[in-house]
Design a protein around this motif. Structure first.
Motif, PDB file in Angstrom:
ATOM      1  N   ALA A  27       0.762  -1.186   0.033  1.00 10.70           N
ATOM      2  CA  ALA A  27      -0.013  -0.034   0.057  1.00 10.70           C
ATOM      3  C   ALA A  27       0.743   1.333   0.214  1.00 10.70           C
ATOM      4  CB  ALA A  27      -0.850   0.022   1.182  1.00 10.70           C
ATOM      5  N   HIS A  29       3.343   1.762  -1.439  1.00 12.21           N
ATOM      6  CA  HIS A  29       3.803   2.271  -2.865  1.00 12.21           C
ATOM      7  C   HIS A  29       2.878   3.241  -3.457  1.00 12.21           C
ATOM      8  CE1 HIS A  29       4.316   1.850  -7.304  1.00 12.21           C
ATOM      9  NE2 HIS A  29       5.400   1.330  -6.901  1.00 12.21           N
ATOM     10  N   PHE A  30       1.568   3.583  -2.901  1.00 11.75           N
ATOM     11  CA  PHE A  30       0.758   4.458  -3.367  1.00 11.75           C
ATOM     12  C   PHE A  30       0.363   5.638  -2.404  1.00 11.75           C
ATOM     13  CE2 PHE A  30      -0.149   0.244  -4.888  1.00 11.75           C
ATOM     14  CZ  PHE A  30      -0.006   0.494  -6.339  1.00 11.75           C
ATOM     15  N   PHE A  31       1.002   5.676  -1.239  1.00 16.37           N
ATOM     16  CA  PHE A  31       0.829   6.746  -0.328  1.00 16.37           C
ATOM     17  C   PHE A  31       1.133   8.181  -0.879  1.00 16.37           C
ATOM     18  CE2 PHE A  31       1.302   3.778   3.872  1.00 16.37           C
ATOM     19  CZ  PHE A  31       0.044   3.353   3.410  1.00 16.37           C
ATOM     20  N   TYR A  32       2.089   8.061  -1.520  1.00 14.83           N
ATOM     21  CA  TYR A  32       2.701   9.651  -1.933  1.00 14.83           C
ATOM     22  C   TYR A  32       1.464  10.209  -2.901  1.00 14.83           C
ATOM     23  CZ  TYR A  32       5.127  13.389  -4.076  1.00 14.83           C
ATOM     24  OH  TYR A  32       5.714  14.523  -4.640  1.00 14.83           O
ATOM     25  N   GLU A  33       1.214   9.367  -3.897  1.00 10.17           N
ATOM     26  CA  GLU A  33       0.095   9.749  -4.850  1.00 10.17           C
ATOM     27  C   GLU A  33      -1.199  10.015  -4.062  1.00 10.17           C
ATOM     28  OE1 GLU A  33       0.120  10.472  -8.011  1.00 10.17           O
ATOM     29  OE2 GLU A  33       1.997  10.498  -7.841  1.00 10.17           O
ATOM     30  N   TRP A  34      -1.600   8.959  -3.255  1.00 13.48           N
ATOM     31  CA  TRP A  34      -2.934   9.357  -2.604  1.00 13.48           C
ATOM     32  C   TRP A  34      -3.074  10.405  -1.523  1.00 13.48           C
ATOM     33  CZ3 TRP A  34      -3.061   3.419  -0.339  1.00 13.48           C
ATOM     34  CH2 TRP A  34      -3.526   2.606  -1.582  1.00 13.48           C
ATOM     35  N   SER A  35      -1.733  10.919  -1.182  1.00  9.55           N
ATOM     36  CA  SER A  35      -1.631  12.041  -0.314  1.00  9.55           C
ATOM     37  C   SER A  35      -1.691  13.479  -1.195  1.00  9.55           C
ATOM     38  CB  SER A  35      -0.508  12.018   0.503  1.00  9.55           C
ATOM     39  OG  SER A  35       0.904  12.424  -0.600  1.00  9.55           O
ATOM     40  N   GLN A  37       0.376  14.194  -3.449  1.00  6.32           N
ATOM     41  CA  GLN A  37       2.065  14.374  -3.566  1.00  6.32           C
ATOM     42  C   GLN A  37       2.092  15.291  -2.618  1.00  6.32           C
ATOM     43  OE1 GLN A  37       2.642  15.536  -7.551  1.00  6.32           O
ATOM     44  NE2 GLN A  37       2.404  13.430  -8.493  1.00  6.32           N
ATOM     45  N   ASN A  48       8.844   8.234  -6.725  1.00 12.04           N
ATOM     46  CA  ASN A  48       8.781   7.899  -8.191  1.00 12.04           C
ATOM     47  C   ASN A  48       9.322   6.402  -8.217  1.00 12.04           C
ATOM     48  OD1 ASN A  48      11.845   7.410  -7.921  1.00 12.04           O
ATOM     49  ND2 ASN A  48      11.973   9.549  -8.093  1.00 12.04           N
ATOM     50  N   GLU A  49       9.354   5.919  -9.465  1.00 14.34           N
ATOM     51  CA  GLU A  49       9.861   4.185  -9.598  1.00 14.34           C
ATOM     52  C   GLU A  49      11.210   4.043  -9.470  1.00 14.34           C
ATOM     53  OE1 GLU A  49       7.449   1.750 -10.118  1.00 14.34           O
ATOM     54  OE2 GLU A  49       6.232   3.735  -9.350  1.00 14.34           O
ATOM     55  N   HIS A  54      12.018   2.646  -3.991  1.00 14.27           N
ATOM     56  CA  HIS A  54      11.215   1.167  -3.654  1.00 14.27           C
ATOM     57  C   HIS A  54      12.058   0.581  -2.422  1.00 14.27           C
ATOM     58  CE1 HIS A  54       9.218   1.977  -7.345  1.00 14.27           C
ATOM     59  NE2 HIS A  54       8.418   0.850  -6.996  1.00 14.27           N
TER      60      HIS A  54
END
Length: 174
Positions: A27, A29-35, A37, A48-49, A54
């Motif tokens: 989960a 992995h998506f916290f930054y986007e969900w927040s 940014q 980023n990737e 990672h």
């Protein structure tokens, strides 16, 4: 609590914790986007990737888990901390080793293998943490391991904002 009760409690807690931390890492992995940014989220979760970003997927959840275990097992605090910090460091370091090994052999990265690398690294981190906690062999190195982990945590924060011009800090080319 006798030794057998302690072992059973530790074994049960570690098994449950593995799944909890594994799912939290997925989960995360998506916290930054969900927040949206959010800057603070980006300091602790992948922005980023890149391989470096990672590595946070094991480091941060395992760090939090180690703190939890230290409170859960105060009678074995230094054994737990040294064992799980060693696991955290090994699991985190294994991410670039396994990723660059397989992607170097194949000449590309494959998402299914990326996920498998994450799971293998998390298993390595937990197994190492469990074994080192039970043996308590790393207890004399607790403070050293803490210093190393805090320095790496500081690097995650700094390099999330100012990544060096090295490949591990930048997303792989598409």
């Amino acid at each position: 609590m006798n030794g057998d009760d302690m072992d059973n409690k530790l074994n049960t807690t570690v098994r449950r914790g593995f799944w909890l931390v594994l799912i939290f890492g997925f989960a995360a992995h998506f916290f930054y986007e969900w927040s949206g940014q959010n800057f603070l989220a980006g300091l602790f979760f992948p922005v980023n990737e890149s391989t470096w970003e990672h590595m946070k997927l094991i480091f941060i959840p395992m760090f939090l888990w180690t703190i939890f275990l230290a409170f859960r097992f105060p009678e074995s605090r230094d054994c737990v901390i040294s064992g799980f910090l060693a696991g955290l460091l090994l699991g985190t370091a294994a991410i670039p080793v396994l990723f660059y090994t397989y992607s170097g052999i194949l000449g590309k990265n494959v998402m299914v293998l990326d996920i498998l690398v994450y799971i293998i690294c998390m298993m390595t981190a937990f197994y190492t943490g469990w074994r080192m906690t039970k043996s308590c062999r790393l207890k004399p190195y607790t403070r050293l391991l803490e210093i190393i982990v805090y320095l790496i945590l500081l690097c995650f924060v700094i390099f999330s904002v100012h990544p060096p011009k090295l490949g591990v800090f930048h997303p792989p080319a598409a």
